[in-house]
Design an enzyme around this catalytic site. Structure first.
Site, mmCIF file in Angstrom:
data_model
loop_
_atom_site.group_PDB
_atom_site.id
_atom_site.type_symbol
_atom_site.label_atom_id
_atom_site.label_comp_id
_atom_site.label_asym_id
_atom_site.label_seq_id
_atom_site.Cartn_x
_atom_site.Cartn_y
_atom_site.Cartn_z
ATOM 1 N N CYS A 25 -14.207 3.840 28.107
ATOM 2 C CA CYS A 25 -13.516 3.239 29.258
ATOM 3 C C CYS A 25 -14.300 2.092 29.895
ATOM 4 O O CYS A 25 -13.736 1.320 30.673
ATOM 5 C CB CYS A 25 -13.206 4.291 30.318
ATOM 6 S SG CYS A 25 -12.031 5.535 29.765
ATOM 7 N N HIS A 34 -11.848 0.529 37.119
ATOM 8 C CA HIS A 34 -11.206 1.183 35.970
ATOM 9 C C HIS A 34 -10.269 2.259 36.505
ATOM 10 O O HIS A 34 -10.640 3.034 37.389
ATOM 11 C CB HIS A 34 -12.274 1.799 35.070
ATOM 12 C CG HIS A 34 -11.734 2.807 34.107
ATOM 13 N ND1 HIS A 34 -10.696 2.513 33.258
ATOM 14 C CD2 HIS A 34 -12.062 4.101 33.886
ATOM 15 C CE1 HIS A 34 -10.414 3.581 32.545
ATOM 16 N NE2 HIS A 34 -11.223 4.565 32.905
ATOM 17 N N ASN A 42 -4.390 6.272 32.637
ATOM 18 C CA ASN A 42 -5.709 5.779 32.237
ATOM 19 C C ASN A 42 -5.594 5.200 30.831
ATOM 20 O O ASN A 42 -5.389 5.942 29.867
ATOM 21 C CB ASN A 42 -6.718 6.936 32.274
ATOM 22 C CG ASN A 42 -8.132 6.506 31.903
ATOM 23 O OD1 ASN A 42 -8.327 5.472 31.273
ATOM 24 N ND2 ASN A 42 -9.111 7.316 32.285
#
Ligand code: ACO
Length: 341
Positions: free
Chosen positions: A118, A260, A290
């Site tokens: 990520c 993020h 996500n």
């Protein structure tokens, strides 16, 4: 790839694009076959729906779509390097970026993948910026793309409700450090001692060289959510502070925070620790979930397109992911036309 050249070599944002698969999957859709509920997912993560790629669609396909939009946004269909941040490459080998470059007509461009889960996009920013600063490339296409549905266990309610598919991309060009869009110094870090908190246990040399057959769930993504949550809040906060210090900015200088999109509660906790008002924190997790390495460039593209990001806004970016890895950077939003599909 064209090498070197005199003149300014500071990485400057020149274009941005975001691409999402059209298939919308709501919390209720997931609750139809998982022991979960819309109320649980919304209250614990802030997610209401997400996008899933259709069967047969790969990360490379999403990367090409987003990359084409970013190139168009930059006004030039050319780049001499392609960096693809992804945890879900089309194949274990070779990297996905060379084929993406070829499909975009960037014949002969340097092309490679960055694997920082990520945090991949922020690692990619530092890498792409380094290629420009070193004179190796004048224009770099940096893409974050994921088909996380290809590694998430659809029966694991703790991850299946969070992760999704999408892609975002930026073009960085060589320019001057005082231009709008010039990247600030990037803070990066890792903690490999906690690699087991986020991992796909099977399919790599560790499992194969052990001689043991992989377990039935070993090729799926595993995450120790509660521990990850704690690390994410700590690292996103400390890395953001480091990036601000490197840039010589105060928290009050930040007009837009682009974290993020891991979990809406994580973003809120980090903003609170940094002392950032909620109206300066950008989010799209409610509609996209996500999307790992795609998360930040997708949000930049959407916010650039809908006006939440305006030329002159001072922007702080921060990401956290498996590895563990984390990073943060700054820039002043330039006058560019963001493109989304
Ligand atoms: N629906 C209903 N109940 C659920 C669900 C679900 N979808 N998922 C878990 N639960 C249950 C658990 O089984 C547990 O039940 P129990 O108490 O009976 O054992 C209970 O809810 C609490 O589980 P926790 O995992 O402790 O729930 P938590 O409130 O911590 O939320 C979550 C889980 C959303 C995953 C959170 O921990 C989180 O966001 N973690 C961080 C994720 C992240 O940041 N990832 C980014 C990096 S990932 C990367 O790099 C790829």
């Amino acid at each position: 790839m064209s090498a070197g050249g005199s003149g300014d070599r500071h990485p400057v944002l020149a274009g941005v694009g975001g691409w999402l698969p059209s298939r919308v999957v709501t919390n209720d859709d997931l609750a139809a076959h998982l022991d979960t509920s819309d109320a649980w997912i919304r209250s614990r993560t802030g997610i209401g729906s997400r996008r899933f790629a259709e069967p047969g669609v790969s990360t490379g396909d999403l990367a090409v779509a987003a990359g084409a939009l970013a190139l168009k946004s930059s006004g030039e269909a050319q780049a001499d390097a392609v960096v693809l941040a992804t945890a879900t490459p089309d194949h274990p080998l070779p990297g996905t970026a060379p084929q993406v470059a070829e499909r975009l007509g960037l014949i002969g461009a340097a092309a490679f993948d960055v694997a920082a889960v990520c945090a991949g996009f922020v690692y990619g920013l530092a890498t792409a910026g380094g290629l420009i600063a070193a004179g190796t490339a004048r224009r770099v296409l940096l893409i974050g793309a994921e088909t996380f549905t290809s590694i998430v266990n659809p029966r694991d309610r703790s991850t299946a409700v969070i992760f999704a598919d999408g892609a975002g991309a930026v073009v960085l060009r060589a320019g001057r450090p005082d231009e709008p869009g010039a990247l600030g110094p990037t803070d990066l870090g890792s903690d490999g001692g906690n690699h087991e908190l986020i991992m796909v246990p099977g399919g790599g040399s560790r499992q194969r060289s052990s001689g043991a057959d992989p377990g039935p769930e070993d090729h799926f993504f595993h995450m120790a959510g509660r521990d990850v949550y704690r690390h994410a809040v700590e690292r996103l906060t400390s890395s953001s502070r480091a990036a601000l210090a490197h840039a010589g900015w105060q928290v009050t200088d930040v007009d837009r925070f682009v974290p993020h999109q891991a979990n809406a509660k994580i973003s809120a906790a980090v903003a609170d620790r940094l002392g950032l008002d909620a109206d300066r924190v950008l989010s799209n997790i409610a509609e996209v979930g996500n999307t790992s390495a795609a998360s930040i460039p997708l949000l930049l593209a959407q916010a650039g397109a809908d006006g939440r990001l305006q030329p002159g806004h001072r922007v702080l970016l921060a990401a956290f992911g498996g590895g563990l890895t984390w990073g943060a950077s700054t820039l002043v939003w330039p006058d560019i036309t963001a493109l989304t599909v």
